[in-house]
Design an enzyme around this catalytic site. Sequence first.
Site, PDB file in Angstrom:
ATOM      1  N   CYS A 117       0.931  -1.145   0.087  1.00  0.00           N
ATOM      2  CA  CYS A 117      -0.202  -0.185  -0.008  1.00  0.00           C
ATOM      3  C   CYS A 117       0.693   1.206  -0.053  1.00  0.00           C
ATOM      4  O   CYS A 117       0.524   2.257  -0.666  1.00  0.00           O
ATOM      5  CB  CYS A 117      -1.036  -0.006   1.237  1.00  0.00           C
ATOM      6  SG  CYS A 117      -2.325  -1.042   1.225  1.00  0.00           S
ATOM      7  N   HIS A 126      -0.507 -10.285  -4.501  1.00  0.00           N
ATOM      8  CA  HIS A 126       0.378 -10.086  -5.649  1.00  0.00           C
ATOM      9  C   HIS A 126       0.530 -11.297  -6.526  1.00  0.00           C
ATOM     10  O   HIS A 126       0.466 -12.357  -6.036  1.00  0.00           O
ATOM     11  CB  HIS A 126       1.463  -9.402  -4.981  1.00  0.00           C
ATOM     12  CG  HIS A 126       2.261 -10.437  -4.010  1.00  0.00           C
ATOM     13  ND1 HIS A 126       1.927 -10.265  -2.965  1.00  0.00           N
ATOM     14  CD2 HIS A 126       3.347 -11.112  -4.254  1.00  0.00           C
ATOM     15  CE1 HIS A 126       2.896 -11.164  -2.042  1.00  0.00           C
ATOM     16  NE2 HIS A 126       3.631 -11.737  -2.868  1.00  0.00           N
TER      17      HIS A 126
HETATM   18  P1  DGP Z   1       5.957 -13.470  -1.633  1.00  0.00           P
HETATM   19  O1  DGP Z   1       7.097 -13.849  -1.174  1.00  0.00           O
HETATM   20  O2  DGP Z   1       5.242 -14.087  -2.703  1.00  0.00           O
HETATM   21  O3  DGP Z   1       5.051 -12.618  -0.628  1.00  0.00           O
HETATM   22  O4  DGP Z   1       6.657 -12.132  -2.578  1.00  0.00           O
HETATM   23  C1  DGP Z   1       6.893 -10.828  -2.045  1.00  0.00           C
HETATM   24  C2  DGP Z   1       7.750 -10.400  -2.974  1.00  0.00           C
HETATM   25  O5  DGP Z   1       8.047  -9.026  -2.887  1.00  0.00           O
HETATM   26  C3  DGP Z   1       9.456 -10.725  -2.927  1.00  0.00           C
HETATM   27  O6  DGP Z   1       9.691 -11.478  -4.322  1.00  0.00           O
HETATM   28  C4  DGP Z   1      10.301  -9.469  -2.509  1.00  0.00           C
HETATM   29  C5  DGP Z   1       9.261  -8.356  -3.181  1.00  0.00           C
HETATM   30  N1  DGP Z   1       9.328  -7.414  -2.142  1.00  0.00           N
HETATM   31  C6  DGP Z   1       9.609  -7.071  -0.602  1.00  0.00           C
HETATM   32  N2  DGP Z   1       9.732  -6.129  -0.392  1.00  0.00           N
HETATM   33  C7  DGP Z   1       9.855  -5.331  -1.519  1.00  0.00           C
HETATM   34  C8  DGP Z   1      10.046  -3.777  -1.814  1.00  0.00           C
HETATM   35  O7  DGP Z   1      10.202  -2.961  -0.827  1.00  0.00           O
HETATM   36  N3  DGP Z   1      10.127  -3.466  -3.051  1.00  0.00           N
HETATM   37  C9  DGP Z   1       9.920  -4.292  -4.008  1.00  0.00           C
HETATM   38  N4  DGP Z   1      10.017  -3.764  -5.159  1.00  0.00           N
HETATM   39  N5  DGP Z   1       9.899  -5.771  -3.769  1.00  0.00           N
HETATM   40  C10 DGP Z   1       9.697  -6.178  -2.741  1.00  0.00           C
END
Ligand code: DGP
Length: 117
Positions: free
Chosen positions: A6, A97
């Site tokens: 969010c 996501h």
């Molecule tokens: P999941 O493990 O399916 O909940 O995927 C979460 C994903 O979110 C993981 O592949 C890394 C990504 N992620 C976590 N924090 C951030 C962030 O601050 N920025 C971005 N661009 N991605 C993030």
Amino acid sequence: MDCLFCKIIGGEIPADKVYEDDYVFAFRDINPIAPVHDLVIPKKHICCANAVNAENSEYAARIFEAVPKIAKAENIESYRIINNCGEDAGQSVMHLHFHLLGGVKMGWGEDSLGKTE
Ligand code: DGP
């Protein structure tokens, strides 16, 4: 609400945005496992796939409308969409996501992309 995604939608936390419309936001994963690794998310806070229902399903539909546009913008014809729902499936951020993966030939099975253990 203290939700990382969010905050990314709201611009409080920077991200490499690849797509946005009224319902959907997409940005590059911070820890990519493929040459193209985007996260496609609803602009409304929905915690996970289990929470998709008749009231918010428009967001899910719009995500699947947006995916081909994002893939085209990323110059990939083939792609894989992954949703991790729940802790045991590897969901670490509790905002629905979809991982959009592409740019590499992917297998299917024990050594396939996306399997971490
Ligand atoms: P999941 O493990 O399916 O909940 O995927 C979460 C994903 O979110 C993981 O592949 C890394 C990504 N992620 C976590 N924090 C951030 C962030 O601050 N920025 C971005 N661009 N991605 C993030």
